[in-house]
Scaffold this motif. Structure first.
Motif, PDB file in Angstrom:
ATOM      1  N   GLU A 176      -4.732  -0.779 -19.578  1.00 44.67           N
ATOM      2  CA  GLU A 176      -4.861   0.478 -20.313  1.00 44.67           C
ATOM      3  C   GLU A 176      -3.729   0.682 -21.308  1.00 44.67           C
ATOM      4  O   GLU A 176      -3.807   1.527 -22.188  1.00 44.67           O
ATOM      5  N   ASP A 177      -2.660  -0.113 -21.182  1.00 44.76           N
ATOM      6  CA  ASP A 177      -1.484   0.031 -22.043  1.00 44.76           C
ATOM      7  C   ASP A 177      -1.376  -1.185 -22.953  1.00 44.76           C
ATOM      8  O   ASP A 177      -0.765  -2.197 -22.599  1.00 44.76           O
ATOM      9  N   VAL A 178      -1.941  -1.099 -24.136  1.00 46.81           N
ATOM     10  CA  VAL A 178      -1.906  -2.236 -25.065  1.00 46.81           C
ATOM     11  C   VAL A 178      -0.672  -2.204 -25.952  1.00 46.81           C
ATOM     12  O   VAL A 178      -0.484  -3.086 -26.793  1.00 46.81           O
ATOM     13  N   THR A 179       0.185  -1.195 -25.767  1.00 49.60           N
ATOM     14  CA  THR A 179       1.429  -1.132 -26.537  1.00 49.60           C
ATOM     15  C   THR A 179       2.476  -2.064 -25.939  1.00 49.60           C
ATOM     16  O   THR A 179       3.102  -2.871 -26.639  1.00 49.60           O
ATOM     17  N   THR A 180       2.659  -1.946 -24.628  1.00 51.60           N
ATOM     18  CA  THR A 180       3.643  -2.798 -23.948  1.00 51.60           C
ATOM     19  C   THR A 180       3.180  -4.243 -23.900  1.00 51.60           C
ATOM     20  O   THR A 180       3.954  -5.180 -24.120  1.00 51.60           O
ATOM     21  N   ASP A 181       1.893  -4.432 -23.587  1.00 52.51           N
ATOM     22  CA  ASP A 181       1.302  -5.775 -23.524  1.00 52.51           C
ATOM     23  C   ASP A 181       0.174  -5.847 -24.546  1.00 52.51           C
ATOM     24  O   ASP A 181      -0.970  -5.496 -24.232  1.00 52.51           O
TER      25      ASP A 181
ATOM     26  N   LEU B 141      -8.372  -9.613 -25.096  1.00 49.11           N
ATOM     27  CA  LEU B 141      -7.614 -10.371 -24.122  1.00 49.11           C
ATOM     28  C   LEU B 141      -6.143  -9.973 -24.151  1.00 49.11           C
ATOM     29  O   LEU B 141      -5.549  -9.814 -25.216  1.00 49.11           O
ATOM     30  N   GLN B 142      -5.563  -9.798 -22.971  1.00 48.53           N
ATOM     31  CA  GLN B 142      -4.125  -9.572 -22.817  1.00 48.53           C
ATOM     32  C   GLN B 142      -3.564 -10.693 -21.950  1.00 48.53           C
ATOM     33  O   GLN B 142      -4.018 -10.893 -20.822  1.00 48.53           O
ATOM     34  N   VAL B 143      -2.596 -11.416 -22.467  1.00 44.79           N
ATOM     35  CA  VAL B 143      -2.004 -12.546 -21.758  1.00 44.79           C
ATOM     36  C   VAL B 143      -0.562 -12.211 -21.403  1.00 44.79           C
ATOM     37  O   VAL B 143       0.235 -11.881 -22.284  1.00 44.79           O
ATOM     38  N   ILE B 144      -0.233 -12.262 -20.125  1.00 45.34           N
ATOM     39  CA  ILE B 144       1.132 -12.008 -19.646  1.00 45.34           C
ATOM     40  C   ILE B 144       1.613 -13.287 -18.969  1.00 45.34           C
ATOM     41  O   ILE B 144       1.097 -13.673 -17.911  1.00 45.34           O
ATOM     42  N   ARG B 145       2.592 -13.951 -19.590  1.00 46.20           N
ATOM     43  CA  ARG B 145       3.032 -15.272 -19.113  1.00 46.20           C
ATOM     44  C   ARG B 145       4.375 -15.194 -18.377  1.00 46.20           C
ATOM     45  O   ARG B 145       5.153 -14.249 -18.573  1.00 46.20           O
ATOM     46  N   ASP B 146       4.603 -16.239 -17.583  1.00 42.64           N
ATOM     47  CA  ASP B 146       5.894 -16.450 -16.908  1.00 42.64           C
ATOM     48  C   ASP B 146       6.339 -15.223 -16.124  1.00 42.64           C
ATOM     49  O   ASP B 146       7.469 -14.744 -16.269  1.00 42.64           O
ATOM     50  N   VAL B 147       5.420 -14.714 -15.308  1.00 44.38           N
ATOM     51  CA  VAL B 147       5.753 -13.604 -14.419  1.00 44.38           C
ATOM     52  C   VAL B 147       5.578 -14.074 -12.973  1.00 44.38           C
ATOM     53  O   VAL B 147       5.006 -15.137 -12.713  1.00 44.38           O
TER      54      VAL B 147
ATOM     55  N   THR C 212       8.253 -17.681  -5.862  1.00 42.01           N
ATOM     56  CA  THR C 212       9.125 -17.822  -7.029  1.00 42.01           C
ATOM     57  C   THR C 212       8.514 -18.684  -8.139  1.00 42.01           C
ATOM     58  O   THR C 212       9.168 -18.916  -9.154  1.00 42.01           O
ATOM     59  N   ALA C 213       7.282 -19.159  -7.956  1.00 40.33           N
ATOM     60  CA  ALA C 213       6.634 -19.968  -8.993  1.00 40.33           C
ATOM     61  C   ALA C 213       5.963 -19.045 -10.013  1.00 40.33           C
ATOM     62  O   ALA C 213       5.177 -18.170  -9.645  1.00 40.33           O
ATOM     63  N   PRO C 214       6.268 -19.199 -11.303  1.00 39.57           N
ATOM     64  CA  PRO C 214       5.684 -18.300 -12.304  1.00 39.57           C
ATOM     65  C   PRO C 214       4.188 -18.545 -12.496  1.00 39.57           C
ATOM     66  O   PRO C 214       3.687 -19.653 -12.288  1.00 39.57           O
ATOM     67  N   VAL C 215       3.484 -17.496 -12.905  1.00 43.70           N
ATOM     68  CA  VAL C 215       2.044 -17.570 -13.158  1.00 43.70           C
ATOM     69  C   VAL C 215       1.750 -16.943 -14.513  1.00 43.70           C
ATOM     70  O   VAL C 215       2.611 -16.333 -15.140  1.00 43.70           O
ATOM     71  N   VAL C 216       0.519 -17.104 -14.961  1.00 39.55           N
ATOM     72  CA  VAL C 216       0.041 -16.407 -16.152  1.00 39.55           C
ATOM     73  C   VAL C 216      -1.105 -15.499 -15.732  1.00 39.55           C
ATOM     74  O   VAL C 216      -1.943 -15.876 -14.901  1.00 39.55           O
ATOM     75  N   VAL C 217      -1.118 -14.305 -16.282  1.00 45.44           N
ATOM     76  CA  VAL C 217      -2.139 -13.305 -15.966  1.00 45.44           C
ATOM     77  C   VAL C 217      -2.951 -13.033 -17.224  1.00 45.44           C
ATOM     78  O   VAL C 217      -2.391 -12.892 -18.321  1.00 45.44           O
ATOM     79  N   LEU C 218      -4.265 -12.967 -17.062  1.00 45.63           N
ATOM     80  CA  LEU C 218      -5.161 -12.666 -18.180  1.00 45.63           C
ATOM     81  C   LEU C 218      -5.989 -11.442 -17.834  1.00 45.63           C
ATOM     82  O   LEU C 218      -6.663 -11.402 -16.803  1.00 45.63           O
ATOM     83  N   LEU C 219      -5.930 -10.437 -18.702  1.00 49.87           N
ATOM     84  CA  LEU C 219      -6.724  -9.217 -18.542  1.00 49.87           C
ATOM     85  C   LEU C 219      -7.799  -9.210 -19.620  1.00 49.87           C
ATOM     86  O   LEU C 219      -7.494  -9.367 -20.811  1.00 49.87           O
ATOM     87  N   VAL C 220      -9.036  -9.032 -19.220  1.00 49.45           N
ATOM     88  CA  VAL C 220     -10.185  -9.171 -20.121  1.00 49.45           C
ATOM     89  C   VAL C 220     -10.969  -7.864 -20.145  1.00 49.45           C
ATOM     90  O   VAL C 220     -11.294  -7.301 -19.095  1.00 49.45           O
ATOM     91  N   ARG C 221     -11.280  -7.408 -21.365  1.00 44.60           N
ATOM     92  CA  ARG C 221     -12.125  -6.219 -21.525  1.00 44.60           C
ATOM     93  C   ARG C 221     -13.134  -6.479 -22.635  1.00 44.60           C
ATOM     94  O   ARG C 221     -12.794  -7.027 -23.691  1.00 44.60           O
ATOM     95  N   ASP C 222     -14.355  -6.095 -22.397  1.00 39.54           N
ATOM     96  CA  ASP C 222     -15.429  -6.220 -23.382  1.00 39.54           C
ATOM     97  C   ASP C 222     -15.433  -4.973 -24.259  1.00 39.54           C
ATOM     98  O   ASP C 222     -15.683  -3.869 -23.759  1.00 39.54           O
ATOM     99  N   PRO C 223     -15.154  -5.096 -25.561  1.00 42.28           N
ATOM    100  CA  PRO C 223     -15.148  -3.909 -26.431  1.00 42.28           C
ATOM    101  C   PRO C 223     -16.477  -3.168 -26.451  1.00 42.28           C
ATOM    102  O   PRO C 223     -16.508  -1.957 -26.705  1.00 42.28           O
ATOM    103  N   LEU C 224     -17.573  -3.874 -26.183  1.00 46.55           N
ATOM    104  CA  LEU C 224     -18.889  -3.222 -26.168  1.00 46.55           C
ATOM    105  C   LEU C 224     -19.154  -2.487 -24.857  1.00 46.55           C
ATOM    106  O   LEU C 224     -20.117  -1.730 -24.759  1.00 46.55           O
ATOM    107  N   GLY C 225     -18.331  -2.724 -23.856  1.00 42.49           N
ATOM    108  CA  GLY C 225     -18.513  -2.055 -22.577  1.00 42.49           C
ATOM    109  C   GLY C 225     -19.662  -2.582 -21.747  1.00 42.49           C
ATOM    110  O   GLY C 225     -20.058  -1.941 -20.763  1.00 42.49           O
ATOM    111  N   GLN C 226     -20.203  -3.742 -22.110  1.00 43.25           N
ATOM    112  CA  GLN C 226     -21.349  -4.289 -21.379  1.00 43.25           C
ATOM    113  C   GLN C 226     -20.917  -5.163 -20.209  1.00 43.25           C
ATOM    114  O   GLN C 226     -21.672  -5.352 -19.259  1.00 43.25           O
ATOM    115  N   TRP C 227     -19.728  -5.748 -20.288  1.00 39.72           N
ATOM    116  CA  TRP C 227     -19.197  -6.562 -19.208  1.00 39.72           C
ATOM    117  C   TRP C 227     -18.065  -5.808 -18.521  1.00 39.72           C
ATOM    118  O   TRP C 227     -17.341  -5.027 -19.149  1.00 39.72           O
TER     119      TRP C 227
END
Length: 287
Positions: free
Chosen positions: A100-105, A123-129, A137-152
């Motif tokens: 919901e916060d596309v300013t920070t990420d 798509l929002q990609v947050i790496r090395d967290v 302690t092993a870093p991962v990558v997180v992907l947040l996905v939203r459909d702009p049309l609201g269908q998915w």
């Protein structure tokens, strides 16, 4: 294809399903150290049972809890400072808050190509967290996905290799659907859920045999069956089939076998009443 029989909880050697799946994946990766393997799981499989202690050539992709605790990587230790170094940095917002916060990420609109469609997704990609509960302690990558049309629906995905692209992560998670479909078709068409066996040898044979037969059907269809007759089904609600399903392959196998019995290998022999009667009995006996 690897199989592992499960034991009831409380019995010696019991493992949960995620633990058993992780053990099989590790066995495969350790036997092939020169190859990289990707374990794609659902929310019940991508957890502390499958993520820690993996071989270096075994990576994981899967859905991520919306309330998962995420942390920054710790700062490098300061020379001369006493005390234990920190294992994790500051706490980050939950995935639910991040999407919901596309300013920070910041989010990016990207066109993603799927097997049967192309879609523009946010798509929002947050790496090395750090995901302390899953990968420590092993870093991962997180992907947040939203459909702009609201269908998915919104999706939160995680991968243990922080360098992979967002498209690779998203398409990798989509491959899990074909595995789930395989289980569904195996239960519906191959009797995977039917055997009620008790002996150890029967348990070890029944289900692998069902998938072995299914594999033979697919190989037959790929090599020769696709060129023969197919079953015609009236499906007005699904007229444009993209690729043949396993049910189509199995139907084509039955049809071509029966045609051979009735008309012979030439396809022109007149069927006798005995042949027709035998075929009718076979069709009536099909469960």
């Amino acid at each position: 294809m690897l199989w592992r029989a499960s034991r009831k909880k409380g019995q010696a050697g019991y493992q949960s399903r995620p633990q058993a799946a992780a053990a099989l994946a590790r066995l495969l990766a350790e036997a092939n150290p020169d190859r990289t393997f990707w374990l794609v799981g659902d929310s019940a499989s991508v957890n502390a049972a499958t993520l820690p202690g993996r071989p270096e050539n075994l990576q994981v992709i899967g859905p991520w809890p919306w309330k998962a605790a995420l942390y920054e990587r710790p700062a490098p230790p300061v020379a001369g400072r006493k005390g234990r170094p920190r294992k994790k940095g500051d706490r980050l917002p939950t995935p639910k808050a991040m999407i919901e916060d596309v300013t920070t990420d910041p989010a990016e609109l990207q066109t993603v190509v799927f097997p049967q469609t192309t879609r523009e997704l946010r798509l929002q990609v947050i790496r090395d967290v750090l995901w302390d509960r899953g990968c420590k302690t092993a870093p991962v990558v997180v992907l947040l996905v939203r459909d702009p049309l609201g269908q998915w629906r919104d999706e939160a995905l995680v991968a243990t290799d922080p360098s992979v692209s967002a498209e690779f992560l998203l398409q990798g998670d989509c491959r899990r659907r074909s595995v789930e479909l395989t289980f569904f078709e195996s239960k519906q068409s191959l009797g995977l859920h039917d055997p009620r066996v008790w002996s150890e040898r029967s348990v070890g044979r029944a289900h692998p045999m069902a998938w072995f037969v299914g594999t033979l059907v697919i190989l037959w269809y790929a090599s020769a069956g696709h060129a023969g007759a197919h079953v015609h089904r009236d499906r007005d609600w699904y007229p444009h089939e993209v690729t043949p399903t396993f049910t189509d392959m199995l139907g084509a196998l039955r049809l071509q076998m029966w045609q051979d019995e009735i008309y012979g290998s030439s396809g022109t022999e007149a069927p006798s009443p005995e042949v027709i009667e035998t075929l009718l009995h076979k069709m009536a006996a099909v469960a």
